[in-house]
Design an enzyme around this catalytic site. Structure first.
Site: not given
Length: 298
Positions: A229, A263
């Protein structure tokens, strides 16, 4: 330690149980042309199916497939286009040995995905886009992941200010989970996800990771997705594909804070890091250190 304590816990999806005595891994498969990290890599159904099998071999417990990009600034696509991307991939994964979660917030797409063999729905809007997803999960027994996001992917990074990001995210997840339970879902079906990168600043993402135990106190399976991210990019000044080490570090921190399902794009690296840390933790003796117990040195 990275393993859970107390009674055995699990996440239920259809006729399966994912044990949560230690963190499980959900491998990411984006069949999109524009996802932030791997957009375009697996648009071809054959390439997507091949990658799904690699994810299994690398040690994932769940395959999470997304067909609509939710990167910051992404525009929504029609449901028919989302399904057109998903259908051939799901059709090619009928004999996959791990359950499939479909990353969608549309009832019509979720219904078709479950009919095609998926076992869970990963809703990044936590029922805000389509509350009917809760009733669908209740009726079918499918797993349901409710993720926190402020606004939509197109607007979510316009305002990342919170009074207390952890308290506000926790309250929203508690309310979404309550709605799912009121729709008939069983408690073990419904997982929650604080939504790293979805309407949060760099500082907000770090705060959520540092205080993840407060999210885990909801007493629901906790998903979390720090993988590649932008907050990691801000810290490390590297491109998405060069954020593997940062992603693994964030996953280890999340696991210590109570995350149940990680995840990730980089399944093998994450699994190996969890294995090493678990082996180290297993060597910890209760009470005084072994050196002191043996008389020590000095």
């Amino acid at each position: 330690m990275l393993s859970a304590t107390g009674p055995a816990r699990s996440w239920r999806l259809l006729d399966r149980e994912i044990p949560l005595d230690r963190p499980a891994i959900a491998g990411v498969l984006n069949v999109t042309p524009d996802s932030f990290s791997d957009g375009g890599c697996f648009v071809d159904p054959g390439a997507a199916v091949a990658r799904a099998w690699e994810i299994v071999e690398e040690g994932a417990a769940v395959l999470d497939i997304g067909a609509e990009s939710t990167r910051p600034g992404a525009a929504s696509i029609p449901a028919r286009e989302e399904w057109a991307r998903l259908e051939p991939v799901l059709g090619g994964l009928r004999d996959l040995p791990i359950p499939i979660s479909v990353d969608t917030s549309r009832l019509a797409v979720a219904e078709r995905a479950l009919d095609a063999g998926a076992a869970a729905i990963n809703d990044v809007t936590a029922l805000r886009r389509d509350p009917g997803l809760a009733a669908l999960a209740a009726r079918t027994g499918a797993g349901l992941v409710l993720m926190h996001m402020r606004g939509t992917p197109r607007t979510m990074q316009r305002d990342t200010r919170y009074g207390d990001v952890v308290c506000e995210v926790r309250a929203a997840l508690v309310a979404a989970r309550r709605a799912a339970l009121e729709a008939g879902c069983a408690p073990r079906q419904v997982a929650v996800d604080p939504g790293l990168g979805f309407g949060k600043s760099v500082e907000g993402n770090l705060e959520l990771l540092a205080r993840l135990d407060e999210i885990a106190a909801i007493d629901a399976p906790v998903w979390i997705g720090p993988s590649r991210k932008s907050f990691l990019g801000a810290l490390l000044a590297v491109r998405p594909r060069d954020r593997v080490a940062g992603s693994v570090a964030a996953c280890l921190a999340a696991a210590r804070g109570g995350a149940d399902v990680l995840r990730v794009h980089d399944v093998r690296e994450t699994r190996e890091a969890l294995t090493v840390e678990a082996a180290i933790s297993a060597r910890k003796a209760p009470g005084p250190s072994r050196a002191r117990a043996a008389g020590g040195q000095g």
